[in-house]
Design a protein around this motif. Sequence first.
Motif, mmCIF file in Angstrom:
data_model
loop_
_atom_site.group_PDB
_atom_site.id
_atom_site.type_symbol
_atom_site.label_atom_id
_atom_site.label_comp_id
_atom_site.label_asym_id
_atom_site.label_seq_id
_atom_site.Cartn_x
_atom_site.Cartn_y
_atom_site.Cartn_z
ATOM 1 N N TYR A 108 59.485 26.737 54.841
ATOM 2 C CA TYR A 108 60.205 26.445 56.067
ATOM 3 C C TYR A 108 61.207 27.552 56.325
ATOM 4 C CZ TYR A 108 58.239 21.839 56.668
ATOM 5 O OH TYR A 108 57.373 20.816 56.901
ATOM 6 N N VAL A 109 61.439 27.825 57.601
ATOM 7 C CA VAL A 109 62.356 28.882 58.009
ATOM 8 C C VAL A 109 63.436 28.267 58.890
ATOM 9 C CG1 VAL A 109 60.915 29.542 59.978
ATOM 10 C CG2 VAL A 109 62.513 31.191 59.016
ATOM 11 N N ARG A 110 64.672 28.735 58.717
ATOM 12 C CA ARG A 110 65.781 28.253 59.542
ATOM 13 C C ARG A 110 65.923 29.185 60.739
ATOM 14 N NH1 ARG A 110 69.093 24.142 59.779
ATOM 15 N NH2 ARG A 110 71.233 24.461 60.405
ATOM 16 N N VAL A 111 65.861 28.585 61.925
ATOM 17 C CA VAL A 111 65.984 29.356 63.159
ATOM 18 C C VAL A 111 66.615 28.459 64.214
ATOM 19 C CG1 VAL A 111 63.601 28.819 63.819
ATOM 20 C CG2 VAL A 111 64.749 30.740 64.871
ATOM 21 N N HIS A 112 67.612 28.970 64.914
ATOM 22 C CA HIS A 112 68.312 28.227 65.972
ATOM 23 C C HIS A 112 68.800 26.862 65.486
ATOM 24 C CE1 HIS A 112 67.092 31.302 68.740
ATOM 25 N NE2 HIS A 112 65.819 31.045 68.551
ATOM 26 N N GLY A 113 69.225 26.786 64.216
ATOM 27 C CA GLY A 113 69.757 25.539 63.685
ATOM 28 C C GLY A 113 68.712 24.523 63.276
ATOM 29 N N HIS A 114 67.441 24.896 63.263
ATOM 30 C CA HIS A 114 66.361 23.976 62.903
ATOM 31 C C HIS A 114 65.557 24.555 61.737
ATOM 32 C CE1 HIS A 114 66.743 21.550 66.607
ATOM 33 N NE2 HIS A 114 67.103 22.696 67.154
ATOM 34 N N TRP A 115 64.965 23.670 60.973
ATOM 35 C CA TRP A 115 64.002 24.063 59.941
ATOM 36 C C TRP A 115 62.612 23.818 60.508
ATOM 37 C CZ3 TRP A 115 65.368 26.720 55.827
ATOM 38 C CH2 TRP A 115 66.681 26.623 55.364
ATOM 39 N N VAL A 116 61.787 24.858 60.538
ATOM 40 C CA VAL A 116 60.431 24.737 61.065
ATOM 41 C C VAL A 116 59.449 25.330 60.056
ATOM 42 C CG1 VAL A 116 61.121 24.729 63.493
ATOM 43 C CG2 VAL A 116 60.616 26.883 62.389
ATOM 44 N N PRO A 117 58.211 24.813 60.030
ATOM 45 C CA PRO A 117 57.244 25.305 59.048
ATOM 46 C C PRO A 117 56.721 26.697 59.389
ATOM 47 C CG PRO A 117 56.230 23.648 60.446
ATOM 48 C CD PRO A 117 57.681 23.711 60.829
ATOM 49 N N VAL A 118 56.425 27.447 58.352
ATOM 50 C CA VAL A 118 55.799 28.759 58.497
ATOM 51 C C VAL A 118 54.290 28.532 58.524
ATOM 52 C CG1 VAL A 118 55.404 30.993 57.396
ATOM 53 C CG2 VAL A 118 57.684 29.946 57.325
ATOM 54 N N LEU A 119 53.666 28.894 59.635
ATOM 55 C CA LEU A 119 52.223 28.724 59.778
ATOM 56 C C LEU A 119 51.462 29.931 59.237
ATOM 57 C CD1 LEU A 119 52.221 27.292 63.412
ATOM 58 C CD2 LEU A 119 52.198 26.022 61.256
ATOM 59 N N ARG A 120 52.075 31.124 59.409
ATOM 60 C CA ARG A 120 51.439 32.350 58.916
ATOM 61 C C ARG A 120 52.514 33.408 58.697
ATOM 62 N NH1 ARG A 120 47.148 34.208 62.778
ATOM 63 N NH2 ARG A 120 48.764 35.476 63.698
ATOM 64 N N VAL A 121 52.311 34.221 57.674
ATOM 65 C CA VAL A 121 53.219 35.326 57.372
ATOM 66 C C VAL A 121 52.550 36.611 57.826
ATOM 67 C CG1 VAL A 121 54.459 36.546 55.552
ATOM 68 C CG2 VAL A 121 54.142 34.059 55.385
ATOM 69 N N ASN A 122 53.214 37.321 58.723
ATOM 70 C CA ASN A 122 52.698 38.576 59.247
ATOM 71 C C ASN A 122 53.577 39.733 58.771
ATOM 72 O OD1 ASN A 122 50.830 37.072 60.967
ATOM 73 N ND2 ASN A 122 52.672 36.529 62.101
ATOM 74 N N LYS A 123 53.162 40.948 59.032
ATOM 75 C CA LYS A 123 53.906 42.128 58.596
ATOM 76 C C LYS A 123 55.304 42.192 59.217
ATOM 77 C CE LYS A 123 53.653 47.157 58.504
ATOM 78 N NZ LYS A 123 52.907 48.339 58.934
ATOM 79 N N LYS A 124 55.415 41.902 60.521
ATOM 80 C CA LYS A 124 56.694 42.028 61.212
ATOM 81 C C LYS A 124 57.304 40.700 61.648
ATOM 82 C CE LYS A 124 56.094 46.647 63.022
ATOM 83 N NZ LYS A 124 56.440 47.499 64.149
ATOM 84 N N SER A 125 56.570 39.614 61.491
ATOM 85 C CA SER A 125 57.082 38.337 61.976
ATOM 86 C C SER A 125 56.413 37.178 61.248
ATOM 87 C CB SER A 125 56.819 38.208 63.479
ATOM 88 O OG SER A 125 55.428 38.182 63.724
ATOM 89 N N LEU A 126 56.938 35.989 61.510
ATOM 90 C CA LEU A 126 56.352 34.746 61.023
ATOM 91 C C LEU A 126 55.752 34.007 62.211
ATOM 92 C CD1 LEU A 126 59.348 33.562 58.821
ATOM 93 C CD2 LEU A 126 57.200 34.516 57.999
ATOM 94 N N SER A 127 54.652 33.327 61.997
ATOM 95 C CA SER A 127 54.111 32.434 63.026
ATOM 96 C C SER A 127 54.660 31.052 62.746
ATOM 97 C CB SER A 127 52.587 32.411 62.983
ATOM 98 O OG SER A 127 52.066 33.658 63.354
ATOM 99 N N ILE A 128 55.258 30.452 63.778
ATOM 100 C CA ILE A 128 55.857 29.118 63.676
ATOM 101 C C ILE A 128 55.370 28.276 64.848
ATOM 102 C CG2 ILE A 128 57.905 29.951 62.441
ATOM 103 C CD1 ILE A 128 59.427 29.836 65.111
ATOM 104 N N PRO A 129 55.534 26.935 64.766
ATOM 105 C CA PRO A 129 55.131 26.112 65.907
ATOM 106 C C PRO A 129 55.875 26.511 67.177
ATOM 107 C CG PRO A 129 55.552 24.742 64.008
ATOM 108 C CD PRO A 129 56.017 26.128 63.654
#
Length: 185
Positions: A108-129
């Motif tokens: 899970y990644v913290r972003v904008h005050g929320h915890w959201v699941p990591v769907l995919r790990v990419n070279k420059k970013s994470l894919s999230i819902p």
Amino acid sequence: MLATDDRARREAGNADYWAGRQATAERVRPGREDVPTTLRRIERLEERERGLLRDLERNAQYPEACATWRADLAQVRDELAYWREHVARAEASGVKVWRPSDFSKGDYVRVHGHWVPVLRVNKKSLSIPWAHLWITGDPVYTWEDAHANPRGRKANGRLITDTLPYDKVRGRASAEEVAGLVRGD
């Protein structure tokens, strides 16, 4: 006497101007040296460096243009060295710089005050819902929430996703840690 008075007023105005410039520079310095901001700046400078190298390669037959591009390239490389060193010093002092190796699918990644699941790990970013699903909801948006929400699906049934650059990440947690948050442990 009037000329001296006018000159004194102009100099006082100049002093006020430069004092204001200094105050502004001190006020914006923390934002300018913020590590996520610096990482985005490094990315832009690397892009500029690649563009200059392409220009030099394509236009080698025009030495007068190449001289300008070489000077620009030297300046960009100096800036890159300075800002990379700045990030290295910040990391050495304890600032976390997030990278792909810090994440795996299911974290899970913290972003904008929320915890959201990591769907995919990419070279420059994470894919999230898709952010429209979780941005106004609970502080934890789980895998189950993502899969149960019909609004977040494409016509073929796949989840709609957003990308999250690493410089926007504010924390990482495992699925077990997030489950503890949900249960209130």
